[in-house]
Design a protein around this motif. Structure first.
Motif, PDB file in Angstrom:
ATOM      1  N   VAL A 179       1.004  -1.161  -0.120  1.00 35.04           N
ATOM      2  CA  VAL A 179       0.096   0.015  -0.041  1.00 35.04           C
ATOM      3  C   VAL A 179       0.793   1.195  -0.046  1.00 35.04           C
ATOM      4  O   VAL A 179       0.507   2.068  -0.894  1.00 35.04           O
ATOM      5  N   PHE A 180       2.105   1.206   0.582  1.00 31.10           N
ATOM      6  CA  PHE A 180       2.852   2.435   0.957  1.00 31.10           C
ATOM      7  C   PHE A 180       3.576   2.633  -0.287  1.00 31.10           C
ATOM      8  O   PHE A 180       4.096   3.831  -0.491  1.00 31.10           O
ATOM      9  N   VAL A 181       3.812   1.565  -1.259  1.00 27.45           N
ATOM     10  CA  VAL A 181       4.839   1.852  -2.190  1.00 27.45           C
ATOM     11  C   VAL A 181       4.096   2.045  -3.182  1.00 27.45           C
ATOM     12  O   VAL A 181       4.798   1.640  -4.604  1.00 27.45           O
ATOM     13  N   ALA A 182       2.917   1.644  -3.304  1.00 26.00           N
ATOM     14  CA  ALA A 182       2.149   1.368  -4.404  1.00 26.00           C
ATOM     15  C   ALA A 182       2.492   0.424  -5.224  1.00 26.00           C
ATOM     16  O   ALA A 182       2.189   0.280  -6.536  1.00 26.00           O
ATOM     17  N   ASP A 183       2.743  -0.900  -4.733  1.00 25.19           N
ATOM     18  CA  ASP A 183       2.899  -1.846  -5.498  1.00 25.19           C
ATOM     19  C   ASP A 183       1.510  -2.682  -5.835  1.00 25.19           C
ATOM     20  O   ASP A 183       0.629  -2.422  -4.877  1.00 25.19           O
ATOM     21  N   PRO A 184       1.490  -3.883  -6.526  1.00 20.49           N
ATOM     22  CA  PRO A 184       0.032  -4.528  -6.577  1.00 20.49           C
ATOM     23  C   PRO A 184      -0.157  -5.215  -5.435  1.00 20.49           C
ATOM     24  O   PRO A 184       0.657  -5.853  -4.759  1.00 20.49           O
TER      25      PRO A 184
END
Length: 344
Positions: free
Chosen positions: A177-182
């Motif tokens: 969520v914090f690094v915008a990964d899937p």
């Protein structure tokens, strides 16, 4: 001379916690043997300041072992517990495999210690579900005082109840969520990070889940078959510690103050109930602790003789490993087992 103890499932969260608690509480063990599947043979686990190497469960000889603390899953327990018991070793099992067998006692030592004497029928004792264990610790002293008629409980259960995979999934999804990964779901049916999932275990025909059914069946077996109980079990994004909002209806009058006084004196219970900011316990604070914490005790004016309260406990400890070790201590304290090497 002390006991020889085997811990089956020693590489899992609960198995490792069992080893920690055996050492912490000074259980009279001369030898502790960690067991797991063949793929884990040689893995090192900690027992106090010692390091032990895991052996294979399926080839281990239990003929000189006194106790087997088992947390290896239901299918493994179904297969191995009877074989271990037949060799004279008492199995204390943490899975659901034996909880509903009438020849196997289901035990929380603060609640129904006398029932432990029935272990000799199969040499197996069952540990209850983690959510039930903390609930009945809080219910027993109140039931003794005013007789509980009905329980409505909503649980907020941590991901550690789903094992290491559940904890890993929460960590990985939170990071994503914090690094915008899937974000992918493997252990849980929906995303658990920053979310709640009203689904633990499989669904049954009546719409309840197996986890909710367990709470009903186990409370009736350990406490009182006349108690009516309905549960809603929810997985929440907490690593360790189960919480429960509990609503109780009694046969006899009982005030919130009476309940507080009773619970303050009850074994295994710790009341933290101040009507102020922070005057209650959260799952974060329960992690690593042995007690079942009880807060927010109040009267429910919508039913006759009603109370509501908040119950929190470390599910890996009281809900699993600690209760297992306490059962072993109960067997020793009552002289129901003796070291086999000494007897020989």
């Amino acid at each position: 001379m002390g006991f020889k103890i085997a811990v089956a499932g020693a590489t899992g969260n609960v198995g490792r916690e069992m080893l920690n608690i055996l050492e912490e509480r000074g259980f009279p063990a001369d030898e502790v043997v960690p067991l797991a599947s063949r793929r884990s043979v040689g893995t090192e686990v900690s027992y106090g300041d010692r390091t032990l190497k895991v052996k294979a469960l399926d080839t281990y000889d239990f003929s000189d072992t006194d106790l087997c603390l088992m947390s290896a899953g239901g299918s493994i327990s179904k297969e191995f517990a009877p074989k271990i018991g037949a060799q004279g070793c008492v199995v204390i099992d943490n899975s659901s495999a034996w909880r509903y067998d009438q020849d196997v006692p289901l035990i929380v030592p603060e609640v129904n210690p006398d029932a432990v004497e029935g272990f000799s029928r199969k040499n197996i004792i069952a540990n209850p579900n983690c959510s039930t264990a903390q609930l009945v610790v809080a219910l027993k002293p109140l039931h003794d005082k005013a007789r509980i008629k009905r329980v409505v409980v909503s649980t907020y259960q941590s991901v550690s109840g789903a094992g290491k995979e559940g904890m890993d999934e929460l960590f990985e999804q939170t990071r994503a969520v914090f690094v915008a990964d899937p974000i992918s779901n493997r252990k849980f049916t929906k995303r658990i990070a920053f979310n709640c999932i009203p689904h633990i275990d499989v669904f049954m025909e009546d719409g309840y889940t197996k986890e909710e059914w367990k709470m009903v069946a186990e409370t009736k077996k350990m406490l009182d078959p006349k108690i009516k109980l309905t549960a809603t079990c929810v997985r929440v994004p907490v690593f360790i510690g189960h919480s429960e909002a509990v609503n109780l209806e009694f046969e006899q009058p009982i005030s919130a103050e009476e309940a507080r006084d009773i619970l303050r004196e009850a074994p295994g219970c710790l009341v933290v109930d101040k009507h102020e900011d922070g005057g209650y316990v959260t799952p974060y604070e329960s992690a690593g602790e042995d007690a079942t914490y009880i807060s927010r005790i109040r009267e429910d004016p919508t039913v006759e003789n009603g109370l509501a309260m908040w119950v929190v406990s470390d599910n890996l400890r009281k809900g699993a490993a600690l209760n297992t070790v306490q059962i072993a201590e109960l067997l020793v304290a009552r002289g129901l087992i003796t070291p086999r090497k000494q007897a020989a």
